[in-house]
Write an enzyme that holds these catalytic residues in place. Structure first.
Site, PDB file in Angstrom:
ATOM      1  N   TYR A  39       0.867  -1.186   0.000  1.00 31.21           N
ATOM      2  CA  TYR A  39       0.000   0.000   0.000  1.00 31.21           C
ATOM      3  C   TYR A  39       0.898   1.228   0.000  1.00 31.21           C
ATOM      4  CZ  TYR A  39      -4.389   2.450   0.495  1.00 31.21           C
ATOM      5  OH  TYR A  39      -5.475   3.260   0.259  1.00 31.21           O
TER       6      TYR A  39
ATOM      7  N   ARG B  43      -8.783  10.450  -8.361  1.00 32.47           N
ATOM      8  CA  ARG B  43      -7.848  11.208  -7.522  1.00 32.47           C
ATOM      9  C   ARG B  43      -7.058  10.202  -6.693  1.00 32.47           C
ATOM     10  NH1 ARG B  43      -6.845  11.947  -2.868  1.00 32.47           N
ATOM     11  NH2 ARG B  43      -8.758  10.969  -2.098  1.00 32.47           N
TER      12      ARG B  43
ATOM     13  N   LYS C  88      -5.926  -1.583  -0.423  1.00 26.60           N
ATOM     14  CA  LYS C  88      -6.758  -1.311   0.744  1.00 26.60           C
ATOM     15  C   LYS C  88      -7.363  -2.598   1.294  1.00 26.60           C
ATOM     16  CE  LYS C  88      -7.184   2.089   2.249  1.00 26.60           C
ATOM     17  NZ  LYS C  88      -8.036   3.256   2.113  1.00 26.60           N
TER      18      LYS C  88
ATOM     19  N   GLU D 187     -13.526   4.962  -2.738  1.00 29.15           N
ATOM     20  CA  GLU D 187     -12.090   5.149  -2.536  1.00 29.15           C
ATOM     21  C   GLU D 187     -11.517   6.034  -3.642  1.00 29.15           C
ATOM     22  OE1 GLU D 187      -8.528   4.666  -0.435  1.00 29.15           O
ATOM     23  OE2 GLU D 187     -10.486   3.861   0.113  1.00 29.15           O
ATOM     24  N   ASP D 188     -10.862   7.125  -3.247  1.00 24.65           N
ATOM     25  CA  ASP D 188     -10.113   8.000  -4.149  1.00 24.65           C
ATOM     26  C   ASP D 188     -10.940   8.538  -5.312  1.00 24.65           C
ATOM     27  OD1 ASP D 188      -7.962   7.859  -2.527  1.00 24.65           O
ATOM     28  OD2 ASP D 188      -6.654   6.768  -3.882  1.00 24.65           O
TER      29      ASP D 188
ATOM     30  N   ASP E 249     -11.640   8.172   2.405  1.00 25.68           N
ATOM     31  CA  ASP E 249     -10.905   9.438   2.292  1.00 25.68           C
ATOM     32  C   ASP E 249     -11.521  10.513   3.175  1.00 25.68           C
ATOM     33  OD1 ASP E 249      -9.199   8.456   0.061  1.00 25.68           O
ATOM     34  OD2 ASP E 249     -11.138   8.343  -0.934  1.00 25.68           O
TER      35      ASP E 249
ATOM     36  N   ASN F 204       0.076  11.769   0.859  1.00 26.76           N
ATOM     37  CA  ASN F 204       0.843  10.621   0.422  1.00 26.76           C
ATOM     38  C   ASN F 204       0.675  10.439  -1.083  1.00 26.76           C
ATOM     39  OD1 ASN F 204      -1.638   9.209  -0.011  1.00 26.76           O
ATOM     40  ND2 ASN F 204      -1.647   8.534   2.121  1.00 26.76           N
TER      41      ASN F 204
END
Length: 506
Positions: free
Chosen positions: A131, A194, A212, A303-304, A327, A482
């Site tokens: 990850y 993203r 994840k 996610e993202d 997020d 990150n």
């Protein structure tokens, strides 16, 4: 393939200006690794992979990819956890963890027991490999590396047929419950819009849902056989849509739809993906299909997604499905826990941390989903007044007029945490903002300003916390962005770059 820039290099037949027959005998002799799970998946693989004939045929298309695939497969011969860890330590001693990431992907294919045994025995060493931070680089190079069957790809062109896509994946990759239904406890899905602080990576963002779920298995005991990583492919922006300016959409090994995202302006004036809104939209169909295939209790984790989509989509579906946005909600929980932990160091005699928290002044550098989510949790659950929560964006300190009709916010979620009234003094530079709002805690999550917490910024932060009316001189510094290449500062900077100590939170 040029691994750094994602550009095609001369083929193996063209190097040195000498043309040789395609797939010369040296490459014909390469052994094609075994592909597990040979049930055909014309729907749930990326269209380009399915059109090539499947995983093996896709990986064998280019001599470079076939060579890498064969080499990685041959390198991974471990028959025990100790064998695999010895391999991994030797690889990681070379100092570039993308090779260890590649090894782990092969190991997962060959033996999930050894894969997770390694992670559970050495989580501190290997979680950063599977990850963050390594997964960021892996996503940027996802198509350059060999393709594996793990992961379900749902295209916007498959609207009206998404249930069949999920059913096909379940039939090929999952175990069944005793009653014959497909077993799945958790789906992590992303549109790649993203990825970390790297921008729009489209279908190459599959590394994030995979990573994840590996984290959930290692740290929470979630059965990996009952999970599904998913990419919702609604297109991808050109190279200007990602921070490294990689032409992913134009890359010959890009597996997703090679078309722009279709977007429109929402009622609040933000740019959003059109496929995600309106009756029967892609998100609604996907979530409904997931519950029909896997049951009402399946966890559906966003996610993202881009922030402009993340907030309204969570608001729309969080009470209709078992839906969660890591997020916004997960990062918020970690941020708040980190700040509370820092307060225990800052005020060791305090036995009412929530009461103490409500007296802190917190400056969020960046106003994306992570920081807005953390601010919301601090306000609504931590009782920190909005007047003590501040945010920045590309125009400096984020503000709104008294009636809320003007300001530098981009959406309603940001608006609620914008400072009231336009500042009458300089408020563009971070040092000026710190002098203006005098924060006791500085949280960075811009994803786009690595090194933003410079010596000058940290010295200014220490200075405003050394005033006579401050109860302590030690401010809290939390760099969230990150992968680590995007971090606002390193742990060591918080102490070495200023005269007095800060309390770094990692």
């Amino acid at each position: 393939i040029n691994a750094e820039y994602g550009e095609p290099l001369p083929t193996a037949m063209e190097r040195g200006g000498v043309k040789r027959p395609a797939c010369s005998s040296g490459y014909r002799d390469r052994q094609i690794p075994e592909v597990l799970g040979k049930v055909p998946r014309p729907l749930s693989l990326p269209r380009s992979v399915a059109a090539a004939g499947g995983v093996a045929d896709w990986n064998a298309q280019l001599p470079e990819t076939l060579s890498l695939w064969s080499s990685l497969d041959g390198m991974c011969k471990a028959v025990s956890v100790q064998d695999a860890l010895a391999d991994l330590r030797s690889i990681m001693n070379l100092g570039h963890d993308i090779w260890a990431y590649s090894y782990m992907r092969v190991l997962y294919k060959k033996s999930m027991d050894i894969f997770y045994g390694c992670l559970m025995q050495e989580p501190e060493m290997l979680m950063p490999v599977v990850y963050t931070p390594t997964v960021g680089e892996a996503c940027q190079k996802f198509g350059i590396m060999p393709f594996y069957s793990r992961g379900c790809y749902v295209s916007v062109s498959q609207r009206g047929n998404i249930k069949n896509v999920l059913t096909e994946y379940a039939e090929a990759e999952l175990v069944k419950n005793p009653d014959g239904t497909y077993g799945c406890d958790c789906i992590v899905f992303s549109d790649g819009g993203r990825i970390l602080g790297l921008g729009d990576l489209g279908a190459w963002g599959m590394g994030i849902p995979i990573g994840k779920l590996d984290l959930y298995t290692t740290c929470a005991g979630v059965d990996p056989n009952r999970t599904v990583p998913v990419i919702l492919d609604a297109g991808i922006y050109d190279k200007n849509g990602n921070t490294a300016k990689i032409d992913i959409r134009g890359h010959g090994r890009y597996t997703g739809l090679k078309q722009d995202r279709v977007v429109h302006k929402s009622e609040s004036g933000t740019v959003v993906n059109s496929a995600y809104y309106g009756e029967g939209n892609m998100i609604q169909e996907f979530m409904q299909a997931a519950t029909e295939v896997f049951g009402q209790n399946v966890i559906l984790q966003f996610e993202d997604f881009n922030s402009n989509d993340a907030f309204p989509l969570l608001a729309e579906y969080r009470t209709k499905f078992v839906a969660y946005n890591d997020d916004i909600q997960g990062t918020a929980a970690v941020t708040c826990a980190g700040i509370l932990g820092a307060l225990k160091i800052k005020y060791p005699q305090c036995n009412d941390l929530i009461g103490r928290l409500s007296r802190e002044r917190i400056l969020f550098h960046g106003s994306g989903s992570a920081n807005v989510g953390a601010a919301a949790l601090l306000h609504f659950e931590g009782r920190v007044p909005k007047s003590q929560l501040f945010m920045t964006n590309s125009r400096g300190l984020m503000w709104k007029s008294v009636d809320g009709s003007q300001g530098t916010y981009r959406n309603e979620e940001q608006k609620q945490f914008a400072a009231q009234g336009q500042p009458e003094v300089a408020h563009k530079k971070l040092e000026d903002i710190i002098n203006l709002v005098t924060p006791t805690c500085l949280v960075g999550a811009t994803g786009r300003t690595p090194g933003a917490f410079s010596k000058s910024v940290l010295d200014t932060l220490v200075a405003v916390n050394s005033m006579d009316d401050q109860e302590t001189e030690r401010p809290v510094v939390f760099a969230l962005s990150n992968p680590k290449t995007q971090a606002e500062c390193k742990h060591s900077n918080t102490n070495a770059n200023n005269e007095r100590d800060c309390i770094p939170v990692e």
